[in-house]
Design a protein around this motif. Structure first.
Motif, mmCIF file in Angstrom:
data_model
loop_
_atom_site.group_PDB
_atom_site.id
_atom_site.type_symbol
_atom_site.label_atom_id
_atom_site.label_comp_id
_atom_site.label_asym_id
_atom_site.label_seq_id
_atom_site.Cartn_x
_atom_site.Cartn_y
_atom_site.Cartn_z
ATOM 1 N N ASN A 155 0.843 -1.188 0.000
ATOM 2 C CA ASN A 155 0.000 0.000 0.000
ATOM 3 C C ASN A 155 0.880 1.241 0.000
ATOM 4 O O ASN A 155 1.692 1.440 0.910
ATOM 5 N N LEU A 156 0.704 2.068 -1.032
ATOM 6 C CA LEU A 156 1.533 3.268 -1.158
ATOM 7 C C LEU A 156 1.307 4.193 0.035
ATOM 8 O O LEU A 156 0.170 4.475 0.419
ATOM 9 N N TYR A 157 2.400 4.686 0.609
ATOM 10 C CA TYR A 157 2.333 5.565 1.775
ATOM 11 C C TYR A 157 2.779 6.987 1.430
ATOM 12 O O TYR A 157 2.053 7.952 1.679
ATOM 13 N N LYS A 158 3.950 7.141 0.828
ATOM 14 C CA LYS A 158 4.472 8.471 0.509
ATOM 15 C C LYS A 158 5.361 8.386 -0.734
ATOM 16 O O LYS A 158 5.912 7.321 -1.074
ATOM 17 N N LEU A 159 5.523 9.519 -1.393
ATOM 18 C CA LEU A 159 6.608 9.744 -2.339
ATOM 19 C C LEU A 159 7.578 10.700 -1.661
ATOM 20 O O LEU A 159 7.195 11.801 -1.255
ATOM 21 N N LEU A 160 8.850 10.290 -1.499
ATOM 22 C CA LEU A 160 9.853 11.103 -0.814
ATOM 23 C C LEU A 160 10.840 11.655 -1.830
ATOM 24 O O LEU A 160 11.286 10.939 -2.750
ATOM 25 N N LEU A 161 11.208 12.916 -1.641
ATOM 26 C CA LEU A 161 12.124 13.606 -2.538
ATOM 27 C C LEU A 161 13.359 14.032 -1.754
ATOM 28 O O LEU A 161 13.253 14.746 -0.752
ATOM 29 N N TYR A 162 14.537 13.582 -2.214
ATOM 30 C CA TYR A 162 15.799 13.904 -1.543
ATOM 31 C C TYR A 162 16.663 14.753 -2.469
ATOM 32 O O TYR A 162 16.786 14.459 -3.672
ATOM 33 N N GLY A 163 17.280 15.806 -1.897
ATOM 34 C CA GLY A 163 18.285 16.590 -2.604
ATOM 35 C C GLY A 163 19.627 16.462 -1.910
ATOM 36 O O GLY A 163 19.761 15.770 -0.884
ATOM 37 N N ALA A 164 20.616 17.112 -2.447
ATOM 38 C CA ALA A 164 21.955 17.034 -1.861
ATOM 39 C C ALA A 164 21.914 17.502 -0.402
ATOM 40 O O ALA A 164 21.349 18.547 -0.091
ATOM 41 N N GLY A 165 22.503 16.704 0.497
ATOM 42 C CA GLY A 165 22.536 17.025 1.918
ATOM 43 C C GLY A 165 21.356 16.501 2.702
ATOM 44 O O GLY A 165 21.361 16.560 3.942
ATOM 45 N N ASP A 166 20.311 15.987 2.035
ATOM 46 C CA ASP A 166 19.141 15.472 2.757
ATOM 47 C C ASP A 166 19.471 14.127 3.410
ATOM 48 O O ASP A 166 20.270 13.335 2.888
ATOM 49 N N PHE A 167 18.821 13.851 4.552
ATOM 50 C CA PHE A 167 19.151 12.663 5.346
ATOM 51 C C PHE A 167 17.996 12.374 6.311
ATOM 52 O O PHE A 167 17.031 13.144 6.418
ATOM 53 N N PHE A 168 18.128 11.276 7.043
ATOM 54 C CA PHE A 168 17.214 10.938 8.146
ATOM 55 C C PHE A 168 18.042 10.149 9.157
ATOM 56 O O PHE A 168 18.635 9.123 8.821
ATOM 57 N N VAL A 169 18.108 10.642 10.403
ATOM 58 C CA VAL A 169 18.923 9.984 11.429
ATOM 59 C C VAL A 169 18.353 8.604 11.751
ATOM 60 O O VAL A 169 17.218 8.275 11.377
ATOM 61 N N PRO A 170 19.100 7.744 12.462
ATOM 62 C CA PRO A 170 18.594 6.400 12.781
ATOM 63 C C PRO A 170 17.253 6.455 13.512
ATOM 64 O O PRO A 170 17.056 7.234 14.438
ATOM 65 N N HIS A 171 16.343 5.581 13.091
ATOM 66 C CA HIS A 171 14.989 5.559 13.645
ATOM 67 C C HIS A 171 14.339 4.221 13.321
ATOM 68 O O HIS A 171 14.903 3.403 12.585
ATOM 69 N N ARG A 172 13.164 4.025 13.858
ATOM 70 C CA ARG A 172 12.345 2.855 13.516
ATOM 71 C C ARG A 172 11.010 3.331 12.976
ATOM 72 O O ARG A 172 10.461 4.336 13.435
ATOM 73 N N ASP A 173 10.453 2.596 12.015
ATOM 74 C CA ASP A 173 9.134 2.925 11.492
ATOM 75 C C ASP A 173 8.057 2.437 12.452
ATOM 76 O O ASP A 173 8.232 1.428 13.147
ATOM 77 N N ARG A 202 15.923 -0.812 12.997
ATOM 78 C CA ARG A 202 16.474 0.546 13.060
ATOM 79 C C ARG A 202 17.193 0.829 11.744
ATOM 80 O O ARG A 202 17.992 0.003 11.269
ATOM 81 N N HIS A 203 16.923 1.975 11.140
ATOM 82 C CA HIS A 203 17.549 2.284 9.856
ATOM 83 C C HIS A 203 17.827 3.779 9.750
ATOM 84 O O HIS A 203 17.253 4.593 10.471
ATOM 85 N N GLU A 204 18.720 4.109 8.832
ATOM 86 C CA GLU A 204 19.204 5.483 8.684
ATOM 87 C C GLU A 204 19.408 5.776 7.203
ATOM 88 O O GLU A 204 19.893 4.921 6.450
#
Length: 711
Positions: free
Chosen positions: A115-133, A187-189
């Motif tokens: 089931n589609l949840y989101k479309l995510l767009l990343y540019g240079a420098g974009d990130f997400f610190v370690p977390h759990r869904d 946990r993923h980053e």
């Protein structure tokens, strides 16, 4: 080896299906993705395209507990909700192929929906610190990420589970789709993109009915039965708690929804024990709190990541362990009282302390308290024990669990085991016992009476039981169920435990006792307690009325209580004694012997009303300081009614304190320096004597005729 070591070794050797993550690529034509208000997304995706799409996107938030937050130090990218994204049929067919491959790689069989949840767009420098869904919908067990064709570098996805880390690049040629799927609790980053731009489709992988993978576990099941039987027959912990690898929410906790190796481990533990054993899936948590000291500067991002290596930990303040959310062998959620667990019950024993905590919170020092660090570990587990240990396991949950079990069983033998496994502590003062605790104690005593467990009642009530008013009725019912000698012994033990502080509750228990052979000795012991010279307690009229009724349960009680009122006039004020008598006479429950004592006392007092003071002279303070001497001279003067003089604040407070209880009232005139203290004589003592005389007249009238009665 011990039974524990044998069980742990057998479980460790189980190979579960699949892995905690899986990835790959699939061939496809150039996919078509349409965005509301924009149209088809130009592919391959690039930074100029991202700039065109950004007005239709929003900054991506992150979740912390129940809150949804925006913080570019934690997560930096943009998102478009699934409701504004349309995938062409060919792309959806490829996604279904990917979902089937992902399920197989994760070790699952059966239908899986993406089931589609989101479309995510990343540019240079974009990130997400370690977390759990989080599990965003019922049945969700994993996250699937599909990268659209694009040109970028960096942005590696790092996935970690139980100390094992995998890294995925998500690069693919224009005619392929790169994808990765992983269990939602991993946990993923997302590492920062170093150049270019990336667009990824994020799907929730959902299963409605997921059977376990076909895996022959019979050799393991057979091998487990011998060490389990050896443990049950020997000495050891009452239950075993087998930690599973993955994390689950209460909604996701089910035998047929377990992930990866957990499927095989849980299936073996469910099938190995005999059918009469208690076997449950459950959620466990361990919360630790420590004294902590910060030894280095902490950035916001550093703290959010949960990296607290720069804190010095000292004394452990809290260690709270809970097993809850029970699911039985058949897969049915059941109501069982939450209980604790010990390290010796865990397999593996260090399975929690060696794991990464699920929640870490640091509370900085305040003016009253030092800094503290709290760490909470949450895991799913298989919990089991033989029927012979059911009572001990229930008792480990404390009195609420014992009471629930007593009220839900009709087996006297099991009730006796429960009573033997955990007798409560009734010795805490009432102010330290919550209403909920007292309600459970009431249910406990009534359950012992229902099963006629006299030995348990005797043991419970002889253990320094403090009986606040809430417990008086059930204790009285319990005393009535005991043999006479035991009932008397328990009555005396309760009164001794209550001592002078809870004398009123002891009196209420004496009154509530239906057997004079029990209440009589209780009244005599209560009188002994009331003789205690120590203590600041005093008894107002309603409390004295209760004491009078209780002491009236024995022939000599009224006379002894009357003597106590003479010996301790501050504890038993004359006014309160008479008001209590008035209350009892008007209610028709005053003991005759007490009323005759009061009547004789009143007959010896003058019958004339006290007269008002003939002049203004009053008793004064006895202090010899200059200010008190001046006030004493003023108080003795038969002519003066008021007196004012300047004096310091400290002297004013001293004079007022020394004149407490005298017929004078003070006020401060705030003019000049120092301020003036104004004294005015009153007739308070006369008014008090007159009110007491009126009370004596009323009680004398009520007690008329009692003086001449025999006794």
């Amino acid at each position: 080896m011990s039974a524990f070591e044998d069980i742990a070794a057998l479980l460790e050797a189980i190979d579960g299906p699949g892995n905690f993550m899986t990835s790959g690529t699939v061939e496809t034509t150039l996919p078509v993705v349409r965005l509301s208000g924009f149209g088809a997304l130009p592919l391959p995706f690039s930074e100029p395209v991202r700039q065109l799409v950004l007005p239709h996107a929003s900054a991506a938030p992150y979740g912390r507990g129940p809150d949804t937050l925006l913080d570019p130090d934690v997560r930096r990218c943009h998102q478009i909700d699934a409701s504004h994204v349309e995938l062409d049929p060919h792309l959806m067919e490829r996604v279904r192929d990917i979902a089937r491959a992902a399920a197989e790689g994760l070790g699952l069989e059966g239908p899986v929906d993406a089931n589609l949840y989101k479309l995510l767009l990343y540019g240079a420098g974009d990130f997400f610190v370690p977390h759990r869904d989080t599990e965003k919908e019922p049945g969700m067990f994993a996250t699937l990420i599909v990268a659209l064709p694009g040109d970028f570098t960096g942005g590696e996805l790092r996935i970690e589970h139980e100390g094992v880390e995998r890294e995925v690049q998500l690069h693919a040629p224009p005619h392929e789709l790169a994808w990765v799927a992983f269990y939602a609790d991993c946990r993923h980053e997302v590492r920062p993109l170093t150049s270019g731009a990336r667009a990824v489709l994020v799907f929730n992988l959902v299963r409605q009915h997921a059977p376990t993978a076909p895996l022959s576990l019979q050799p393991v099941v057979q091998a487990l039965r011998e060490p389990l039987a050896r443990w049950a027959a020997g000495v050891g912990p009452d239950k075993l708690v087998f930690l599973l690898d993955h994390r689950y929410t209460p909604a996701e906790l089910a035998w047929n929804r377990l992930k990866g190796r957990d499927q095989s481990t849980a299936r073996a533990l469910r099938e190995a024990p005999p059918q009469d054993w208690h076997v449950y899936l459950a959620l466990i948590s361990l919360t630790e709190a420590w004294d902590a000291e910060e030894v280095a500067y902490r950035s916001r991002r550093h703290a959010w990541r949960g990296d607290y290596d720069d804190l010095q930990l000292y004394d452990q303040l809290e260690d709270v362990r809970v097993v809850a959310s029970w699911v039985d062998r058949s897969g049915t959620p059941v109501e069982r009282t939450a209980m604790g667990f010990s390290d010796e019950e865990l397999i593996p024993e260090d399975g929690l302390h060696d794991a990464e905590p699920d929640v870490v919170s640091y509370h900085e020092a305040t003016g009253n308290e030092g800094a503290t660090l709290e760490r909470t570990y949450r895991r799913a587990a298989v919990v089991l024990w033989p029927p012979s240990r059911e009572a001990s396991v229930v008792a480990s949950g404390g009195l609420p669990g014992i009471v629930d079990a007593l009220e839900n069983t009709a087996d006297p033998a099991f009730a006796a085991q429960l009573a033997l496994a955990g007798l409560p502590d009734f010795s805490a003062p009432e102010r330290h016992r919550r209403d909920a605790d007292l309600a459970v104690e009431v249910r406990y005593l009534d359950a012992l009476v229902r099963f006629e467990l006299r030995w348990a009642l005797l043991e419970a009530l002889s253990r320094s039981v403090r009986s606040p008013a809430t417990l008086v009725p059930p204790i009285a019912r319990a005393l009535a169920a005991l043999p006479l000698g035991d009932a008397i012994a328990c009555m005396l033990a309760v009164i001794d435990a209550n001592d002078l502080e809870q004398a009123m509750d002891s009196a209420a228990l004496v009154i509530a006792s239906s057997d004079d052979r029990v209440s009589g000795p209780g009244a005599l012991r209560l009188l002994e307690v009331l003789e205690t010279p120590a203590g600041w307690w005093s008894f107002d009229a309603p409390k004295l009325a209760t004491l009078i009724c209780a002491c009236g349960r024995v022939a000599s009680g009224p006379a002894q209580l009357w003597q106590l009122t003479r010996r301790f006039p501050r504890r038993f004020a004359e006014r309160d004694v008479l008001m209590a008598t008035e209350l009892l006479v008007e209610g028709g429950v005053c003991p005759d012997r007490w009323l005759r004592r009061v009547a004789r006392h009143l007959a010896a007092l003058p019958s004339e009303a006290p007269g008002p003071p003939s002049d203004h002279s009053r008793p004064g303070p006895t202090c010899a300081c200059p200010d008190c001497v001046a006030v004493a001279r003023f108080m003795a003067d038969p002519e003066l009614a008021t007196f004012t003089w300047p004096t310091s604040e400290a002297n004013r407070k001293h004079v007022i304190r020394e004149c407490a209880g005298l017929d004078v009232q003070f006020s401060v005139i705030k003019s000049g320096s120092p301020h003036k203290l104004h004294c005015q004589k009153t007739s308070a003592s006369f008014e008090k004597r007159r009110r007491l005389w009126h009370l004596q007249c009323r009680v004398r009238s009520l007690a008329s005729g009692a003086v001449s009665a025999p006794g």
